[in-house]
Design an enzyme around this catalytic site. Structure first.
Site, mmCIF file in Angstrom:
data_model
loop_
_atom_site.group_PDB
_atom_site.id
_atom_site.type_symbol
_atom_site.label_atom_id
_atom_site.label_comp_id
_atom_site.label_asym_id
_atom_site.label_seq_id
_atom_site.Cartn_x
_atom_site.Cartn_y
_atom_site.Cartn_z
ATOM 1 N N TYR A 181 -8.741 2.808 66.733
ATOM 2 C CA TYR A 181 -7.924 1.846 67.625
ATOM 3 C C TYR A 181 -7.513 1.166 65.640
ATOM 4 O O TYR A 181 -6.219 0.619 66.192
ATOM 5 C CB TYR A 181 -8.731 1.336 68.955
ATOM 6 C CG TYR A 181 -7.792 0.141 69.223
ATOM 7 C CD1 TYR A 181 -6.270 0.777 69.936
ATOM 8 C CD2 TYR A 181 -8.189 -1.154 69.072
ATOM 9 C CE1 TYR A 181 -6.005 -0.775 70.640
ATOM 10 C CE2 TYR A 181 -7.866 -2.334 69.564
ATOM 11 C CZ TYR A 181 -5.964 -1.583 70.421
ATOM 12 O OH TYR A 181 -5.991 -3.068 70.666
ATOM 13 N N LYS A 204 -3.772 -0.382 64.581
ATOM 14 C CA LYS A 204 -2.991 -1.247 64.578
ATOM 15 C C LYS A 204 -3.437 -1.574 63.324
ATOM 16 O O LYS A 204 -2.601 -2.825 62.854
ATOM 17 C CB LYS A 204 -4.029 -2.298 65.563
ATOM 18 C CG LYS A 204 -4.464 -1.857 67.053
ATOM 19 C CD LYS A 204 -2.888 -2.210 67.521
ATOM 20 C CE LYS A 204 -3.058 -1.819 69.036
ATOM 21 N NZ LYS A 204 -1.400 -3.175 69.592
HETATM 22 P P1 NDP Z 1 -3.156 -2.270 79.581
HETATM 23 O O1 NDP Z 1 -4.226 -1.259 79.035
HETATM 24 O O2 NDP Z 1 -4.131 -3.449 80.136
HETATM 25 O O3 NDP Z 1 -1.869 -1.666 79.662
HETATM 26 C C1 NDP Z 1 -0.798 -1.320 78.899
HETATM 27 C C2 NDP Z 1 -0.354 -1.140 79.700
HETATM 28 O O4 NDP Z 1 1.024 -0.163 78.563
HETATM 29 C C3 NDP Z 1 0.199 -0.301 80.693
HETATM 30 O O5 NDP Z 1 0.995 -0.421 81.910
HETATM 31 C C4 NDP Z 1 0.280 1.747 80.507
HETATM 32 O O6 NDP Z 1 0.748 2.381 81.297
HETATM 33 C C5 NDP Z 1 1.548 1.189 79.632
HETATM 34 N N1 NDP Z 1 0.805 2.838 78.134
HETATM 35 C C6 NDP Z 1 0.184 2.880 77.780
HETATM 36 N N2 NDP Z 1 0.481 3.884 76.985
HETATM 37 C C7 NDP Z 1 1.508 4.093 77.466
HETATM 38 C C8 NDP Z 1 2.326 5.117 76.810
HETATM 39 N N3 NDP Z 1 2.008 5.865 75.988
HETATM 40 N N4 NDP Z 1 4.249 5.247 77.162
HETATM 41 C C9 NDP Z 1 4.084 4.273 78.502
HETATM 42 N N5 NDP Z 1 3.595 2.854 78.488
HETATM 43 C C10 NDP Z 1 1.988 2.977 78.127
HETATM 44 O O7 NDP Z 1 -3.641 -3.415 77.957
HETATM 45 P P2 NDP Z 1 -3.115 -4.674 77.855
HETATM 46 O O8 NDP Z 1 -2.790 -5.722 78.512
HETATM 47 O O9 NDP Z 1 -4.680 -5.231 78.130
HETATM 48 O O10 NDP Z 1 -2.690 -4.799 75.837
HETATM 49 C C11 NDP Z 1 -1.694 -4.182 75.881
HETATM 50 C C12 NDP Z 1 -1.347 -4.302 74.309
HETATM 51 O O11 NDP Z 1 -2.487 -5.310 74.015
HETATM 52 C C13 NDP Z 1 -1.640 -2.870 73.773
HETATM 53 O O12 NDP Z 1 -0.689 -3.647 71.928
HETATM 54 C C14 NDP Z 1 -3.238 -3.977 72.741
HETATM 55 O O13 NDP Z 1 -4.147 -2.597 72.543
HETATM 56 C C15 NDP Z 1 -3.080 -5.252 72.227
HETATM 57 N N6 NDP Z 1 -4.213 -5.502 72.928
HETATM 58 C C16 NDP Z 1 -4.944 -5.730 73.809
HETATM 59 C C17 NDP Z 1 -6.072 -6.495 73.855
HETATM 60 C C18 NDP Z 1 -7.191 -6.719 75.266
HETATM 61 O O14 NDP Z 1 -8.227 -6.812 75.103
HETATM 62 N N7 NDP Z 1 -7.182 -6.592 76.355
HETATM 63 C C19 NDP Z 1 -7.298 -6.949 72.602
HETATM 64 C C20 NDP Z 1 -5.765 -7.120 71.670
HETATM 65 C C21 NDP Z 1 -4.739 -6.257 71.559
HETATM 66 P P3 NDP Z 1 -0.312 3.114 82.139
HETATM 67 O O15 NDP Z 1 -1.211 2.097 82.965
HETATM 68 O O16 NDP Z 1 0.174 4.398 82.817
HETATM 69 O O17 NDP Z 1 -1.334 3.630 80.893
#
Ligand code: NDP
Length: 244
Positions: free
Chosen positions: A149, A153
């Site tokens: 991961y 990033k």
């Molecule tokens: P969540 O897991 O809560 O939500 C991620 C969303 O992305 C879900 O709707 C998921 O769908 C969708 N998704 C994942 N893979 C795919 C794919 N291959 N195609 C289409 N949709 C996809 O994550 P967060 O909201 O927490 O994270 C959002 C962003 O923030 C990410 O880039 C993450 O790396 C970044 N981030 C998050 C942190 C945290 O602590 N939460 C900290 C720092 C950065 P489904 O559920 O159907 O798989």
């Protein structure tokens, strides 16, 4: 700071849950016409129920051909948020090739691909645009069990900079937000253990994790005209974690 996105068309990936969902809703409430992309239809159904102006697109962005097909008819896009990502945590010595490939496919390759599709349209129309990639504080700081991961990033941060360099002459700005832990589904999977959470929080000068709204506000700022001269920036939304 009130920002209006009236007359703008935005595309948000990973819009089914967490930060992406909140970003899609915030953009729609600020006047943008939003295309919400995610891979779980049920999430899109509930999103459209919540905000009927949103256009849903159900696709796994890691699937190159399916994404090409799904996005070909979405029309002109002015604002793009590359938010979809996965976080599969494993000790370094146990990382598998599958985990590596899946993570890079979603977190890096799909960002490149969706950005190509959108930026080609922006360039052809000569209209400019703004792209925000959702990275993480761990692009710049090692965290146990996060080898892949973290690496995705870090790669994303450099992709952001090269995109800013190459797309800038077309008045397309590209920046990233790099949040600390946010208690979304992803955040809960990694940080529900109170001891682990406490240790991380003790390294954040503001003494708390980020709220979804903290991240959304920074994304909206970078998408908006209020950041017109900001390009190629890696913006921590981390309460000072990376400063220490
Ligand atoms: P969540 O897991 O809560 O939500 C991620 C969303 O992305 C879900 O709707 C998921 O769908 C969708 N998704 C994942 N893979 C795919 C794919 N291959 N195609 C289409 N949709 C996809 O994550 P967060 O909201 O927490 O994270 C959002 C962003 O923030 C990410 O880039 C993450 O790396 C970044 N981030 C998050 C942190 C945290 O602590 N939460 C900290 C720092 C950065 P489904 O559920 O159907 O798989």
């Amino acid at each position: 700071m009130e920002v209006s996105f009236a007359g703008k068309r935005a595309l948000v990936t990973g819009a089914g849950k967490g930060i992406g969902r909140a970003t899609a809703l915030a953009l729609a409430h600020s006047g943008a016409k939003v295309v919400a992309v995610t891979r779980t239809q049920a999430d899109l159904n509930s999103l459209v129920q919540e905000c009927t102006s949103i256009t849903p697109v159900c696709v796994d962005v890691a699937d190159w051909e399916a994404t090409e097909a799904a996005l070909q008819d979405v029309g002109p896009i002015d604002l793009l948020v590359n938010n979809a990502a996965i976080a599969k945590l494993q000790p370094f010595l146990e990382v598998t090739p599958d985990q590596f490939d899946q993570s890079f496919s979603v977190n890096v390759k799909a960002v490149l691909h969706v950005s190509q599709i959108v930026a080609r349209g922006m360039k052809a129309r000569g209209s400019g645009g703004s792209i925000v990639n959702v990275s993480s504080q761990v692009s710049q700081s090692a965290v146990r069990d996060h080898a892949v991961y973290c690496a995705t990033k870090a790669a994303l941060d450099m992709l952001t900079k090269v995109m800013a360099l190459e797309l800038g002459p077309h008045q397309i700005r590209v920046n990233s937000v790099n949040p600390t832990v946010v208690m979304t589904d992803m955040g809960r999977r990694g940080w529900s253990d109170p001891e682990k959470a406490k240790a991380m929080m003790s390294r954040i000068p503001l003494g708390r994790f980020a709220e979804v709204e903290d991240v959304v506000s920074s994304i909206l700022f970078l998408l908006s005209d209020k950041s017109n001269m900001t390009n190629g920036v890696i913006l921590p939304v981390d309460g000072g974690f990376l400063a220490c």
